[in-house]
Design a protein around this motif. Structure first.
Motif, mmCIF file in Angstrom:
data_model
loop_
_atom_site.group_PDB
_atom_site.id
_atom_site.type_symbol
_atom_site.label_atom_id
_atom_site.label_comp_id
_atom_site.label_asym_id
_atom_site.label_seq_id
_atom_site.Cartn_x
_atom_site.Cartn_y
_atom_site.Cartn_z
ATOM 1 N N VAL A 3 -26.037 -54.190 83.936
ATOM 2 C CA VAL A 3 -25.438 -55.210 84.798
ATOM 3 C C VAL A 3 -25.487 -54.738 86.249
ATOM 4 N N TYR A 4 -25.893 -55.627 87.159
ATOM 5 C CA TYR A 4 -26.018 -55.291 88.574
ATOM 6 C C TYR A 4 -25.332 -56.349 89.440
ATOM 7 N N ARG A 5 -24.696 -55.893 90.520
ATOM 8 C CA ARG A 5 -24.310 -56.840 91.579
ATOM 9 C C ARG A 5 -25.585 -57.254 92.300
ATOM 10 N N VAL A 6 -25.639 -58.539 92.697
ATOM 11 C CA VAL A 6 -26.848 -59.004 93.376
ATOM 12 C C VAL A 6 -26.496 -59.922 94.542
ATOM 13 N N GLY A 7 -27.501 -60.111 95.411
ATOM 14 C CA GLY A 7 -27.415 -61.140 96.442
ATOM 15 C C GLY A 7 -26.386 -60.891 97.523
ATOM 16 N N GLY A 8 -25.591 -61.923 97.787
ATOM 17 C CA GLY A 8 -24.680 -61.921 98.933
ATOM 18 C C GLY A 8 -23.666 -60.797 98.937
ATOM 19 N N ALA A 9 -23.188 -60.388 97.767
ATOM 20 C CA ALA A 9 -22.189 -59.320 97.709
ATOM 21 C C ALA A 9 -22.769 -58.001 98.217
ATOM 22 N N VAL A 10 -24.028 -57.729 97.870
ATOM 23 C CA VAL A 10 -24.690 -56.504 98.331
ATOM 24 C C VAL A 10 -24.970 -56.610 99.829
ATOM 25 N N ARG A 11 -25.519 -57.738 100.224
ATOM 26 C CA ARG A 11 -25.845 -57.974 101.643
ATOM 27 C C ARG A 11 -24.618 -57.796 102.532
ATOM 28 N N ASP A 12 -23.515 -58.455 102.164
ATOM 29 C CA ASP A 12 -22.345 -58.433 103.040
ATOM 30 C C ASP A 12 -21.638 -57.081 103.019
ATOM 31 N N ARG A 13 -21.715 -56.354 101.897
ATOM 32 C CA ARG A 13 -21.146 -54.998 101.894
ATOM 33 C C ARG A 13 -21.900 -54.113 102.868
ATOM 34 N N LEU A 14 -23.222 -54.235 102.875
ATOM 35 C CA LEU A 14 -24.028 -53.423 103.786
ATOM 36 C C LEU A 14 -23.808 -53.822 105.246
ATOM 37 N N LEU A 15 -23.467 -55.089 105.462
ATOM 38 C CA LEU A 15 -23.160 -55.552 106.819
ATOM 39 C C LEU A 15 -21.702 -55.302 107.201
#
Length: 409
Positions: A3-15
């Motif tokens: 199971v992986y987190r994907v998309g916006g959650a990863v993007r916004d954490r990095l931002l």
């Protein structure tokens, strides 16, 4: 099963931005296994499940193939042999095509972190051009992340232009388009959304009445920015800076469409553009399937925004008619939104963004004066039916005359 987190959650954490929701992708599992674990299926087109405790969405890794026109013209394939990389490559932008495992390790096969650093919205693969909805989505992301310095990559804008010219945008349903447009108008830079759509040729397909405003001049004395399209963008930016609701932003987007009908020989004046614009506003409202409150306010602002600007000069009788049109006795909030739209219109002019707008308090005071007129004394005098309505109107007119006189003293 992984199971992986994907998309916006990863993007916004990095931002280092707030994460509103988390989407998950499941690799190596079947729909039957998910149901056995207690996940509740919700996807009609492809296997999406709700977590039994958190309610978050878990989607099986899948691939997709273009099989028809429009947003829904895809065939999806979900199977335990679909890899994480297979799933990520079908996504729209590189910054949305990253995943993260339980240890916080980022899986980034398409350079999403590189584009985050470069502040670029770049497509993942040529398959981007198969989905017309992505034109609106990229423009919406541009509106969201413009304050951070993000722009659309030239090659992605070229694909968006290709989509706009292909006729694929015509296959979008009004409901899907409105969902993206309404969300984009509520982003920090809704003006960027409109500008990006114009840059790729999508605005003249989706909102040709707005596209027609660019290049149409206005009198410099009132509009130092001259261009009507530029003015509309400035008004939208003021809406965002003043945290206006969707109803006000929609009305502000449409308020000047009548100027696109003015004959060039009459430029830069736009006499009666308010009335001429009403049929265009009705057409846009109907075509976009905007909610009723957005439709109503857009029509009222389109017709009466110049009344708002001239509020201090209006006769008491004209002021009363304005209040009656808005039904301020039962719907005062709608008049408040009208005042807000007028103020955004006044501020959306080059160099006049910080101007005072005394008309706002004046109109609020007029509304309060008219609403303060009591019905009971008139009932006690025996008025009823249409006679009561006329008597009430006369009393409200007296109240407005008194209000104006008080301010003139």
């Amino acid at each position: 099963m992984q199971v992986y987190r994907v998309g916006g959650a990863v993007r916004d954490r990095l931002l280092e931005r707030p994460i509103s929701e988390i989407d998950w992708v499941v690799v190596g599992a079947t729909a039957e296994q998910m149901r056995e674990l207690g996940y509740r299926p919700v996807g009609a087109d492809f296997p999406v499940f709700l977590h039994p405790h958190t309610g978050e969405e878990y989607a099986l890794a899948r691939t997709e193939r273009k099989s028809g026109r429009g947003y829904g013209g895809f065939t999806f394939y979900a199977s335990p042999d679909v890899s994480l990389e297979d799933d990520l490559i079908r996504r729209d932008l590189t910054i949305n095509a990253m995943a993260e495992d339980d240890h916080g390790t980022v899986i980034d096969p398409h350079g999403g972190q590189r584009d985050l650093a470069a502040r670029l919205l770049r497509h993942v693969s040529p398959a981007f051009a198969e989905d017309p909805l992505r034109v609106l989505r990229v423009a919406r992301f541009a509106a969201r992340y413009a304050p951070l310095g993000f722009t659309v990559a030239p090659e992605t804008l070229a694909l968006m232009r290709q989509l706009s010219e292909s006729g694929e945008l015509d296959a979008l349903t009004p409901e899907r388009s409105w969902k993206e447009i309404s969300r984009a108008l509520l982003e920090p830079r809704p003006d960027v959304f409109i500008q990006v759509l114009r840059d790729c040729g999508a605005l003249k397909v989706l909102l040709p009445e707005i596209d027609a405003l660019f290049g149409v001049p206005q009198p410099a004395a009132h509009h130092p920015e001259i261009d009507t399209g530029v003015h509309v963008l400035s008004v939208l930016r003021q809406c965002a800076e003043h945290h206006q609701p969707l109803t006000v932003r929609w009305a502000c987007l449409l308020h000047d469409v009548g100027k696109g009908l003015t004959a060039e020989a009459d430029w830069p004046r736009h006499i009666a553009h308010e009335q001429r614009g009403l049929r265009l506003i009705r057409a846009i409202n109907e075509r976009s399937k905007a909610p009723k409150d957005c439709q109503e306010l857009a029509l009222l602002v389109g017709e009466y925004h110049t009344h708002g600007h001239r509020a201090l000069e209006l006769k008491a009788s004209t002021l009363l008619e304005l209040l009656q049109h808005f039904d301020v006795y039962r719907r005062p909030q709608r008049f408040e939104e009208f005042i807000a739209a007028c103020e955004m219109d006044a501020r959306g002019r080059l160099g006049l963004e910080q101007r005072d707008y005394p008309q706002a308090d004046y109109l609020r005071g007029a509304m309060q004066a008219a609403r303060a007129v009591a019905v009971q004394p008139l009932l006690e005098q025996g008025f009823k039916g249409s006679q009561l309505g006329e008597a009430l109107k006369l009393e409200r007119l007296k109240a407005l005359k008194a209000y104006k006189k008080t301010l003139e003293m």
